[in-house]
Enzyme design. Structure first.
Site, PDB file in Angstrom:
ATOM      1  N   ARG A 144      38.679  52.359  44.822  1.00 11.93           N
ATOM      2  CA  ARG A 144      38.030  51.251  44.111  1.00 11.93           C
ATOM      3  C   ARG A 144      36.679  51.824  43.677  1.00 11.93           C
ATOM      4  NH1 ARG A 144      42.231  47.129  44.665  1.00 11.93           N
ATOM      5  NH2 ARG A 144      42.972  47.153  46.796  1.00 11.93           N
TER       6      ARG A 144
ATOM      7  N   ASP B 298      45.773  44.819  37.361  1.00 15.06           N
ATOM      8  CA  ASP B 298      45.021  44.296  36.209  1.00 15.06           C
ATOM      9  C   ASP B 298      43.592  44.806  36.162  1.00 15.06           C
ATOM     10  OD1 ASP B 298      44.513  40.866  37.436  1.00 15.06           O
ATOM     11  OD2 ASP B 298      44.224  42.816  38.359  1.00 15.06           O
TER      12      ASP B 298
ATOM     13  N   ARG C  92      47.656  38.760  47.018  1.00 14.11           N
ATOM     14  CA  ARG C  92      46.375  38.335  46.418  1.00 14.11           C
ATOM     15  C   ARG C  92      46.491  36.878  46.024  1.00 14.11           C
ATOM     16  NH1 ARG C  92      42.323  42.017  44.613  1.00 14.11           N
ATOM     17  NH2 ARG C  92      43.850  43.674  44.386  1.00 14.11           N
TER      18      ARG C  92
HETATM   19  P1  ADP Z   1      43.949  46.682  40.660  1.00 17.60           P
HETATM   20  O1  ADP Z   1      44.042  47.661  39.541  1.00 17.60           O
HETATM   21  O2  ADP Z   1      45.044  46.833  41.671  1.00 17.60           O
HETATM   22  O3  ADP Z   1      43.733  45.270  40.170  1.00 17.60           O
HETATM   23  P2  ADP Z   1      41.092  46.765  41.249  1.00 17.60           P
HETATM   24  O4  ADP Z   1      40.859  45.364  40.817  1.00 17.60           O
HETATM   25  O5  ADP Z   1      40.401  47.295  42.441  1.00 17.60           O
HETATM   26  O6  ADP Z   1      42.643  47.056  41.519  1.00 17.60           O
HETATM   27  O7  ADP Z   1      40.701  47.715  40.003  1.00 17.60           O
HETATM   28  C1  ADP Z   1      40.842  49.120  40.173  1.00 17.60           C
HETATM   29  C2  ADP Z   1      39.664  49.820  39.538  1.00 17.60           C
HETATM   30  O8  ADP Z   1      39.607  49.497  38.140  1.00 17.60           O
HETATM   31  C3  ADP Z   1      38.309  49.352  40.078  1.00 17.60           C
HETATM   32  O9  ADP Z   1      37.992  50.010  41.289  1.00 17.60           O
HETATM   33  C4  ADP Z   1      37.385  49.759  38.927  1.00 17.60           C
HETATM   34  O10 ADP Z   1      37.098  51.138  39.004  1.00 17.60           O
HETATM   35  C5  ADP Z   1      38.265  49.501  37.703  1.00 17.60           C
HETATM   36  N1  ADP Z   1      37.943  48.192  37.150  1.00 17.60           N
HETATM   37  C6  ADP Z   1      38.310  46.990  37.641  1.00 17.60           C
HETATM   38  N2  ADP Z   1      37.795  46.002  36.873  1.00 17.60           N
HETATM   39  C7  ADP Z   1      37.062  46.620  35.878  1.00 17.60           C
HETATM   40  C8  ADP Z   1      36.268  46.169  34.776  1.00 17.60           C
HETATM   41  N3  ADP Z   1      36.120  44.855  34.544  1.00 17.60           N
HETATM   42  N4  ADP Z   1      35.668  47.089  33.972  1.00 17.60           N
HETATM   43  C9  ADP Z   1      35.818  48.403  34.215  1.00 17.60           C
HETATM   44  N5  ADP Z   1      36.538  48.896  35.254  1.00 17.60           N
HETATM   45  C10 ADP Z   1      37.150  48.015  36.069  1.00 17.60           C
HETATM   46  O1  F6P Z   2      46.661  44.167  45.107  1.00 16.20           O
HETATM   47  C1  F6P Z   2      47.430  44.665  46.179  1.00 16.20           C
HETATM   48  C2  F6P Z   2      46.868  44.155  47.491  1.00 16.20           C
HETATM   49  O2  F6P Z   2      47.657  44.656  48.547  1.00 16.20           O
HETATM   50  C3  F6P Z   2      46.815  42.641  47.597  1.00 16.20           C
HETATM   51  O3  F6P Z   2      48.076  42.058  47.893  1.00 16.20           O
HETATM   52  C4  F6P Z   2      45.806  42.496  48.720  1.00 16.20           C
HETATM   53  O4  F6P Z   2      45.190  41.223  48.736  1.00 16.20           O
HETATM   54  C5  F6P Z   2      44.786  43.583  48.364  1.00 16.20           C
HETATM   55  O5  F6P Z   2      45.523  44.596  47.672  1.00 16.20           O
HETATM   56  C6  F6P Z   2      44.116  44.202  49.567  1.00 16.20           C
HETATM   57  O6  F6P Z   2      43.133  45.091  49.030  1.00 16.20           O
HETATM   58  P1  F6P Z   2      42.558  46.299  49.939  1.00 16.20           P
HETATM   59  O7  F6P Z   2      43.639  47.324  50.076  1.00 16.20           O
HETATM   60  O8  F6P Z   2      41.387  46.812  49.156  1.00 16.20           O
HETATM   61  O9  F6P Z   2      42.195  45.692  51.267  1.00 16.20           O
END
Ligand code: ADP
Ligand code: F6P
Length: 326
Positions: free
Chosen positions: A75, A106, A175
């Site tokens: 992240r 997303d 989530r």
């Molecule tokens: P997922 O892709 O599973 O939804 P995250 O929400 O942690 O997981 O997003 C993954 C990575 O994408 C983040 O750690 C960040 O680096 C990047 N990211 C998320 N949201 C944004 C954003 N609004 N603008 C730019 N980068 C983003």
């Molecule tokens: O998005 C996948 C997921 O496993 C969700 O179901 C859960 O809420 C979240 O990631 C947990 O995030 P982390 O691994 O950062 O604790």
């Protein structure tokens, strides 16, 4: 002839079983079509830290069966800043990377879309998350394996619940989506399933459990999606215990074991199909698209649409079955 000569692939956000199958397909498809392939380690953090590794067809040998991601994920808050995105792009440019395949959820897609729009670098996204909460695909990578993991856990808990005449509350991931809870709950024969998409009053749950007890059902299992509005398994268990104290209640939070494990055949094939399609789309000049599975066919959705639209919904028949069959 495509001007794309070097493609990078990375995994980002929560890891998901099947990501390695996808990485393997991306690398081997790119090589097949004459591209140089690069793996970016640790998602956007790796893009900022220049954590790039050249990949050949043998870099992805013997990984189809592995959960997690050999490219690791992270992240990365810095990438949410303009400076972070600029730094990442400069690194891609310096490394001669012409296009990206991003595997994630997303949040990952949002970052990819911003990078692609701002710096005009082609990107194709693969929906890699166990949550199955993305518009434009029937299934996301990892959802099937995670659901199977939960079903195995329910079956194991059912053994001890039955032996001790206990009431178990099992909290599952997802989530804000109830996809895992719904399918695993139905397949696991749960007596009740609590979902963010459909409010369940505690009193109604209690009525269901009491009806079971009156019909000599000495043990029950309640599946609770972590996004359910009743505040999670411990909260629900406490509220139920307050009303029907005669039940011996226990709580199990499945947590991150739902993210691991060897991918199912479905996820291995899904990851391979999506990785293969992503590279072919890039070489055909596509960008800012999400690969998806609709019916049994690979499809593409505009990335912006897959990020902004959240009107995917749980299947009506499964929702109806979830109470009738319980
Ligand atoms: P997922 O892709 O599973 O939804 P995250 O929400 O942690 O997981 O997003 C993954 C990575 O994408 C983040 O750690 C960040 O680096 C990047 N990211 C998320 N949201 C944004 C954003 N609004 N603008 C730019 N980068 C983003
Ligand atoms: O998005 C996948 C997921 O496993 C969700 O179901 C859960 O809420 C979240 O990631 C947990 O995030 P982390 O691994 O950062 O604790």
């Amino acid at each position: 002839m495509s001007k794309i000569k070097k493609i990078a692939v990375f995994t980002s956000g929560g890891d998901a079983p099947g990501m390695n199958a996808c990485i393997r397909a991306v690398v081997r498809t790119g090589i097949h079509f004459g591209c140089e392939m690069v793996g970016i380690k640790q998602g956007y953090q790796g893009m900022i830290d220049k954590n790039f590794i050249p990949m050949n067809r043998y870099s992805v040998s013997n990984i189809m069966q592995l959960g997690g991601t050999i490219l690791k994920t992270a992240r990365c808050l810095e990438f949410k800043t303009e400076e972070g995105q600029q730094k990442a792009y400069n690194n891609l440019k310096e490394a001669g990377i012409d296009a990206l395949v991003a595997i994630g959820g997303d949040g990952t897609f949002t970052g990819a879309e911003r990078l692609s729009k701002k710096f005009d670098i082609p990107v194709i996204c693969v929906p890699g998350t166990i949550d199955n909460d993305l518009y434009g695909t029937d299934f996301t990578l990892g959802f099937d394996t995670a659901t199977n993991t939960v079903i195995e856990a329910i079956d194991k808990i059912r053994d001890t619940a039955e032996s001790h005449d206990r009431l178990f509350f099992i909290e599952v991931m997802g989530r804000d989506a109830g996809c895992i809870a719904l399918r695993a709950g139905i397949a696991g024969g749960a007596e009740a399933i609590l979902l963010p998409e459909k409010a369940t009053a505690i009193d109604d749950l209690i009525t269901t459990l009491e009806d079971g007890a009156k019909n000599s059902k000495s043990s029950s299992i309640v599946i609770i999606a972590e996004g359910d509005k009743n505040g999670g398994a411990y909260n629900v268990a406490q509220k139920v215990k307050e009303k029907i104290s005669y039940f011996d209640t226990k709580v199990t939070i499945l947590g991150h074991l739902q993210r691991g494990g060897s991918p199912s055949s479905f996820d291995r094939i899904l990851g391979s199909r999506m990785g293969f399609a992503a590279v072919k789309a890039i070489l055909a000049g596509e960008t800012r698209k999400m690969v998806g599975l609709k019916g049994n066919n690979i499809s593409f959705t505009d990335l912006e649409e897959s990020i902004t639209r959240h009107d995917f919904k749980l299947e009506d028949d499964l929702m109806e079955m979830s109470t009738i069959l319980a």
